[in-house]
Design a protein around this motif. Structure first.
Motif, short mmCIF file in Angstrom:
data_model
loop_
_atom_site.label_atom_id
_atom_site.label_comp_id
_atom_site.label_asym_id
_atom_site.label_seq_id
_atom_site.Cartn_x
_atom_site.Cartn_y
_atom_site.Cartn_z
N ALA A 27 0.82 -1.22 0.00
CA ALA A 27 0.00 0.00 0.00
C ALA A 27 0.85 1.27 0.00
O ALA A 27 0.44 2.29 -0.54
CB ALA A 27 -0.93 0.00 1.21
N GLY A 28 2.04 1.20 0.60
CA GLY A 28 2.89 2.38 0.66
C GLY A 28 3.32 2.90 -0.69
O GLY A 28 3.59 4.10 -0.84
N LEU A 29 3.36 2.02 -1.70
CA LEU A 29 3.76 2.47 -3.04
C LEU A 29 2.67 3.34 -3.67
O LEU A 29 2.95 4.21 -4.49
CB LEU A 29 4.05 1.27 -3.94
N SER A 30 1.42 3.10 -3.27
CA SER A 30 0.30 3.85 -3.84
C SER A 30 -0.10 5.06 -3.01
O SER A 30 -0.79 5.95 -3.51
CB SER A 30 -0.93 2.94 -3.99
N SER A 31 0.31 5.09 -1.75
CA SER A 31 -0.19 6.14 -0.86
C SER A 31 0.20 7.54 -1.32
O SER A 31 -0.59 8.48 -1.18
CB SER A 31 0.32 5.90 0.57
N ASN A 37 -4.20 4.59 3.14
CA ASN A 37 -3.66 3.32 3.60
C ASN A 37 -4.78 2.51 4.26
O ASN A 37 -5.90 2.95 4.40
CB ASN A 37 -2.48 3.55 4.55
N TRP A 38 -4.42 1.30 4.71
CA TRP A 38 -5.43 0.40 5.27
C TRP A 38 -6.13 1.01 6.48
O TRP A 38 -7.34 0.88 6.64
CB TRP A 38 -4.73 -0.91 5.67
N LYS A 39 -5.36 1.67 7.31
CA LYS A 39 -5.95 2.25 8.53
C LYS A 39 -7.00 3.30 8.18
O LYS A 39 -8.10 3.31 8.74
CB LYS A 39 -4.85 2.85 9.41
N GLU A 40 -6.67 4.18 7.23
CA GLU A 40 -7.61 5.23 6.84
C GLU A 40 -8.80 4.66 6.07
O GLU A 40 -9.92 5.19 6.14
CB GLU A 40 -6.90 6.30 6.02
N LEU A 41 -8.56 3.58 5.33
CA LEU A 41 -9.65 2.93 4.62
C LEU A 41 -10.71 2.42 5.60
O LEU A 41 -11.92 2.53 5.37
CB LEU A 41 -9.10 1.76 3.78
N LEU A 42 -10.24 1.88 6.72
CA LEU A 42 -11.15 1.27 7.70
C LEU A 42 -11.65 2.25 8.76
O LEU A 42 -12.55 1.90 9.53
CB LEU A 42 -10.45 0.09 8.39
N ARG A 43 -11.09 3.45 8.79
CA ARG A 43 -11.46 4.39 9.86
C ARG A 43 -12.97 4.64 9.98
O ARG A 43 -13.53 4.53 11.09
CB ARG A 43 -10.70 5.71 9.68
N ALA A 63 -11.90 -5.33 9.99
CA ALA A 63 -12.76 -5.55 8.81
C ALA A 63 -13.72 -6.70 9.06
O ALA A 63 -14.90 -6.64 8.66
CB ALA A 63 -11.89 -5.82 7.58
N GLN A 64 -13.23 -7.75 9.72
CA GLN A 64 -14.09 -8.89 10.03
C GLN A 64 -15.19 -8.51 11.02
O GLN A 64 -16.34 -8.92 10.87
CB GLN A 64 -13.25 -10.04 10.60
N PHE A 65 -14.84 -7.71 12.02
CA PHE A 65 -15.84 -7.25 12.99
C PHE A 65 -16.98 -6.53 12.28
O PHE A 65 -18.16 -6.72 12.59
CB PHE A 65 -15.21 -6.31 14.02
N TYR A 66 -16.60 -5.68 11.32
CA TYR A 66 -17.62 -4.91 10.60
C TYR A 66 -18.49 -5.84 9.75
O TYR A 66 -19.71 -5.67 9.68
CB TYR A 66 -16.97 -3.84 9.71
N LEU A 67 -17.85 -6.82 9.11
CA LEU A 67 -18.60 -7.80 8.32
C LEU A 67 -19.61 -8.54 9.19
O LEU A 67 -20.77 -8.74 8.81
CB LEU A 67 -17.63 -8.79 7.67
N LEU A 79 -14.54 0.52 -0.12
CA LEU A 79 -13.38 0.28 -0.99
C LEU A 79 -13.55 1.04 -2.30
O LEU A 79 -12.61 1.69 -2.78
CB LEU A 79 -13.24 -1.22 -1.24
N MET A 80 -14.73 0.98 -2.87
CA MET A 80 -15.00 1.70 -4.12
C MET A 80 -14.87 3.20 -3.93
O MET A 80 -14.27 3.90 -4.76
CB MET A 80 -16.41 1.36 -4.61
N ASP A 81 -15.41 3.71 -2.84
CA ASP A 81 -15.38 5.15 -2.58
C ASP A 81 -13.96 5.68 -2.49
O ASP A 81 -13.65 6.79 -2.94
CB ASP A 81 -16.12 5.48 -1.29
#
Length: 477
Positions: A27-31, A37-43, A63-67, A79-81
């Protein structure tokens, strides 16, 4: 650069020459392109669960908790947003795309890797389903394995603990393919934190199979610095954790290269690209009038120059200019047969210009694109003689000047052989008049060597040692 970084660059280039390099992008290559990053995606999802994401280490678990509470649709939408918006590849993506790297693995869902490769006209074979592994795109230049899925199919992306637990069964062919690449290729891990359960699973098995005979891999980390943390306590903890992680990665033969700033990673990649490109030399020039030399001596010199450069393990790119290209290529081919087992295509990029285009506008545009393509594959450009006949008169070759300007634009190191006369002499005079525009003024030896290319010689063969000296100095920059 540190000694460790210099040594890494040398080893990376050696593996690159042998077509052994693979990239693993996290993820760091795209940030830096603007993706979270993953943390901000899940915030926002963690907020709905009344969890403080900054206190959570197991993000897959979040992510599993939310599911468990809300189902899959909202995660896919998040993810799309965050990732569906098209963004431009970073400088690191662009540099990597120019290198002859054929294998990319990534846990990212975005399309930055494939876009950067397509931007340099490479044919990319993208794989993110089991069925993709069974088909091959014709004439592909690179394969991109998106082992956790693609943003266009966010409902199938690997995100939750359920996804990771099913992965070894549902996506076993990807595990097999990655295991094979980890055995046969040298990986460079970029933007990767090594917290991914799938990669840990695969590398543990490779380690068990090969023990101390594992292949050497590399990763680049930014060294923990005090200014990145809110307190001394957090900094000390991060520093200790990074040291422990580096030690742990050595179990898998992954050597960590530390940098002080993220921009240092770009500088390292740029250095690799520059040194790699400078192993390929482009010859620009044309000749109807060979004065102050005679034609036979010039052809003999060019033949010897091509042979010597190949002997010294340089590659040749040439548009086969009128009156000089054929002799240069002939010598290069002789060098390949004498010293490199006869694999001509590995050392020569011969591109004669398309002559029979009647429409001048179309011909000029075709030649412009052609020049960019041929010159862009090289890192050093030699300019020799440069004249042609126009309306019965010998004039300076404007094509050689165009190639000089393109080479300068593309960042090639420029070698005008001033004493050969005509356009080459004019270009040599220009670079010597504005040295700082074309060369690093602190490189006194190189500037002196360029200056000596303007000195008259009795025979053109006396230029061989001078040109080789300039090229060797440039290839070490």
């Amino acid at each position: 650069m540190t000694k460790e970084q210099e040594l890494f660059i040398q080893r990376f280039l050696s593996e690159l020459e042998e077509d052994n390099i693979a990239i693993f992008a996290g993820a760091g290559l795209s940030s830096t392109a603007g993706y979270v990053n993953w943390k901000e995606l899940l915030r926002p999802l963690a907020d709905e669960l009344n969890l403080n994401i900054d206190e959570e280490q197991d993000l897959v678990g979040v992510a599993q908790f939310y599911l468990n509470e809300n189902g899959r649709n909202r995660i896919s939408q998040q993810l799309m947003d965050e990732i569906a918006t098209a963004k431009q590849p970073t400088e690191n993506h662009k540099i990597l795309s120019k290198l002859p790297i054929r294998t990319y693995w990534t846990t990212n869902y975005d399309k930055l890797i494939e876009k950067s490769l397509e931007d340099v006209n490479k044919i990319v074979d993208v794989k993110y389903t089991i069925n993709h592994l069974a088909v091959t795109k014709k004439k592909r230049d690179a394969i991109v394995y998106k082992m956790h899925g693609d943003i266009d199919h966010s409902d199938n992306a690997v995100l939750t603990k359920d996804d990771y637990e099913k992965y070894p069964f549902k996506m076993k062919p990807y595990i097999t393919s990655l295991s094979g690449d980890l055995v046969s290729k040298t990986f460079l891990f970029l933007g990767f934190s090594f917290t991914d359960p799938n990669l840990d699973y695969i590398m543990s098995r490779v380690k068990a199979y090969f023990e101390e005979h594992q292949r050497q891999h590399y990763c680049i980390f930014k060294q923990c610095s005090e200014g990145d943390f809110e307190s001394q306590r957090l900094y000390e903890n991060a520093k200790i954790r990074q040291a422990l992680l580096i030690k742990d990665l050595s179990r898998f033969q992954i050597k960590t290269i530390l940098v002080e700033r993220y921009s240092d990673i770009t500088e390292i990649l740029y250095r690799i690209e520059r040194v790699y490109r400078r192993k390929t030399i482009f010859l620009s020039g044309s000749a109807h009038d060979y004065s102050p030399f005679n034609k036979a001596d010039v052809e003999s010199f060019l033949c010897l120059l091509g042979k010597v450069l190949i002997e010294r393990n340089y590659k040749i790119s040439s548009g086969i200019g009128l009156g000089i290209g054929n002799a240069f290529i002939t010598g290069a081919i002789q060098g390949v047969y004498a010293h490199h087992n006869g694999y001509v295509n590995d050392y020569l990029n011969m591109r004669p210009f398309p002559q029979y285009i009647e429409d001048k506008k179309l011909r000029d545009e075709t030649w412009r694109k052609y020049r960019y393509e041929v010159i862009g594959s090289a890192g050093i450009a030699i300019f020799f003689i440069g004249n042609k006949v126009e309306n019965g008169n010998v004039v300076l070759a404007d094509g050689v000047r165009k190639e000089f300007e393109i080479a300068h634009e593309l960042g090639l190191a420029l070698v005008p052989v001033g004493c050969s006369g005509f356009m080459a002499q004019e270009l040599w005079s220009e670079v010597m008049a504005e040295v700082s525009k074309y060369y690093d003024e602190s490189n006194v030896d190189l500037i002196q060597a360029i200056s000596e290319l303007g000195d008259e010689v009795e025979k053109p063969e006396q230029l061989i040692s001078k040109i080789v000296n300039v090229i060797d100095l440039m290839s070490k920059e």
